[in-house]
Design an enzyme around this catalytic site. Structure first.
Site, PDB file in Angstrom:
ATOM      1  CE1 TYR A   1       4.932   3.270  10.736  1.00  0.00           C
ATOM      2  CE2 TYR A   1       5.536   1.278   9.543  1.00  0.00           C
ATOM      3  CZ  TYR A   1       5.452   2.654   9.614  1.00  0.00           C
ATOM      4  OH  TYR A   1       5.880   3.415   8.552  1.00  0.00           O
TER       5      TYR A   1
ATOM      6  CB  VAL B   1      -4.605  -8.877  -2.039  1.00  0.00           C
ATOM      7  CG1 VAL B   1      -4.417 -10.308  -2.526  1.00  0.00           C
ATOM      8  CG2 VAL B   1      -5.154  -7.996  -3.153  1.00  0.00           C
TER       9      VAL B   1
ATOM     10  NE  ARG C   1      -2.143  -3.489   7.551  1.00  0.00           N
ATOM     11  CZ  ARG C   1      -2.627  -2.539   6.747  1.00  0.00           C
ATOM     12  NH1 ARG C   1      -3.044  -2.872   5.524  1.00  0.00           N
ATOM     13  NH2 ARG C   1      -2.699  -1.293   7.158  1.00  0.00           N
TER      14      ARG C   1
ATOM     15  CB  SER D   1      -2.739   1.511  -3.758  1.00  0.00           C
ATOM     16  OG  SER D   1      -2.288   1.522  -2.420  1.00  0.00           O
TER      17      SER D   1
ATOM     18  CE  LYS E   1       1.717   0.888  -3.045  1.00  0.00           C
ATOM     19  NZ  LYS E   1       1.343   1.733  -1.888  1.00  0.00           N
TER      20      LYS E   1
ATOM     21  CE1 TYR F   1       5.882   6.715   0.426  1.00  0.00           C
ATOM     22  CE2 TYR F   1       7.748   5.580   1.422  1.00  0.00           C
ATOM     23  CZ  TYR F   1       6.389   5.711   1.228  1.00  0.00           C
ATOM     24  OH  TYR F   1       5.533   4.838   1.846  1.00  0.00           O
TER      25      TYR F   1
ATOM     26  CB  SER G   1      10.070   0.725   0.789  1.00  0.00           C
ATOM     27  OG  SER G   1       9.854   2.012   1.351  1.00  0.00           O
TER      28      SER G   1
ATOM     29  CG  HIS H   1      -0.088   4.113   1.703  1.00  0.00           C
ATOM     30  ND1 HIS H   1       0.717   4.730   0.785  1.00  0.00           N
ATOM     31  CD2 HIS H   1       0.740   3.679   2.686  1.00  0.00           C
ATOM     32  CE1 HIS H   1       1.972   4.698   1.196  1.00  0.00           C
ATOM     33  NE2 HIS H   1       2.021   4.052   2.346  1.00  0.00           N
TER      34      HIS H   1
ATOM     35  N   PRO I   1       5.622  -2.507  -1.809  1.00  0.00           N
ATOM     36  CG  PRO I   1       5.481  -0.299  -2.558  1.00  0.00           C
ATOM     37  CD  PRO I   1       4.968  -1.678  -2.829  1.00  0.00           C
TER      38      PRO I   1
ATOM     39  CB  THR J   1       4.231   6.255  -3.103  1.00  0.00           C
ATOM     40  OG1 THR J   1       4.602   4.873  -3.165  1.00  0.00           O
ATOM     41  CG2 THR J   1       3.076   6.412  -2.135  1.00  0.00           C
TER      42      THR J   1
ATOM     43  NE  ARG K   1       1.067   1.870   6.716  1.00  0.00           N
ATOM     44  CZ  ARG K   1       1.433   1.543   7.966  1.00  0.00           C
ATOM     45  NH1 ARG K   1       0.766   0.593   8.612  1.00  0.00           N
ATOM     46  NH2 ARG K   1       2.430   2.157   8.554  1.00  0.00           N
TER      47      ARG K   1
END
Length: 383
Positions: A45, A314, A335, A278, A256, A151, A127, A280, A98, A177, A283
């Protein structure tokens, strides 16, 4: 800080001591260590993307297509990576992106990340689907800078309640987002049969929200999960919704997930205060343009009229330099710090940040740059 006494040269990069030498340094090594610690579901994930992960790979490759051309004899003794965003002075152009449900990586989740971010003076973008409530995280951070990521909900009043709570808790910006109107097709999660949301890892902000609670006949984790899933994917989200959001907060609103110059222009027209370029982190839409490839066109479209941040891909201090040179006012990482969190909790996040900021300082010096204002296309060549 280590000083080489023979030549009087001072190094500003990460020091190695007994507390950090046992930890990984590179992104790849953090990933290997996290792979040893985490079960398949949480690891995939965190590390994975959608589809065959073309977008995930493209985000990384895009940075390798640009090379820094070092400049010499420019006296870079007095370097500073300080920036100003929305009137706030920041020590570095790096923010923590986030990332939801951080308890899948470590029991302390966002609280560990918040402590590390506060100690480093780096803004943490919290987030909506965090494992701890936005108020708990704010209390952990004290006066340290923090933003709240939203969200959008099919229930507009839940969204309004969330941003009001964030403003009351000392968050200084709202990051909406816009690229999750549907869930990305993530093969790894399907293979593992894994959904951290269904496991209750991202409920805290909802369970503690008075408007959301009022929508449930009985407040239980199971009922909350089903209500969140009914509301969190919003195909009808449109530019007009920004006006509704503006009615409920005085904070700057960033969008975003912007990748097209025309969308950047529309963001300006509809009153957005900032843009986060972005995809995401690869994802959502597989086969999408990389964030770095999209960045110059968007920076040109907005022409300095609002801040442009870059998220997705990045990994190093040199990556930060390249993004800034191509038009970003700041960058977000995701990440890397999540892997640090998985391996060593707060200390792991702190170590990842320490390394990245050390790399950034070295990259600035060797590119002949004293400030972020020196980071422009003239220091890069297309490979």
């Amino acid at each position: 800080m280590a000083v080489a006494k023979d030549n009087k040269e001072t190094y500003l990069f990460t020091r190695v001591d007994k507390n950090t030498k046992s930890l990984p340094v590179s992104f790849e090594d953090w990933a290997l260590k996290a792979r040893e610690i985490l079960p398949d579901g949480p690891f995939d994930y965190i590390i994975g993307g959608s589809g065959v992960e073309e977008t995930l790979a493209a985000n990384i490759k895009a940075f390798s297509r640009w090379a820094i051309v070092p400049r010499m004899l420019r006296d870079v003794t007095h370097r500073s990576a300080h920036i100003t965003l929305f009137g706030q002075q920041l020590r570095t152009p790096v923010l923590l992106a986030p990332v939801g449900m951080q308890a899948i990586a470590h029991p302390d989740g966002e609280l560990a990340t918040a402590r590390a971010a506060a100690a480093a003076g780096i803004p943490f973008v919290v987030s909506t689907v965090s494992s701890y409530s936005l108020e708990q995280i704010a209390q952990t951070m004290g006066d340290a800078p923090r933003w709240f990521q939203l969200y959008w909900s099919n229930d507009r009043e839940v969204s309004a309640s969330m941003v009001r709570r964030a403003e009351a808790a000392g968050y200084s910006a709202i990051v909406l987002t816009v690229d999750t109107i549907m869930q990305g097709w993530k093969r790894r999660d399907l293979r593992n049969g894994y959904s951290p949301l269904r496991e209750g890892k991202g409920l805290a902000n909802y369970i503690q929200d008075p408007v959301f609670r009022s929508r449930l006949t009985e407040v239980t984790p199971e009922n909350a999960v089903e209500e969140i899933i009914r509301g969190i994917y919003h195909p009808a989200l449109s530019w007009g919704d920004i006006a509704f959001l503006r009615e409920h907060t005085s904070l700057p609103i960033l969008l975003k997930g912007i990748l097209h110059p025309e969308d950047a222009k529309l963001a300006l027209e509809h009153g957005a205060d900032g843009i986060v370029v972005s995809n995401h982190g690869g994802r959502q839409l597989d086969g999408a343009v990389s964030a770095l490839e999209a960045l110059p066109g968007i920076a040109e479209a907005v022409n300095g009229r609002l801040p442009v941040l870059l998220d997705s891909g990045v990994r190093t201090g040199s990556d930060v330099i390249k993004a800034m040179a191509l038009g970003a006012n700041a960058v977000m990482i995701g990440r890397p710090f999540m892997l640090g969190l998985a391996v060593a909790g707060e200390q792991g996040v702190a170590s990842v940040l320490d390394t990245l900021l050390g790399e950034l300082d070295v990259a600035m010096a060797l590119s002949g740059s004293n400030t972020v204002a020196d980071l422009n296309p003239s220091i890069l060549v297309r490979v």
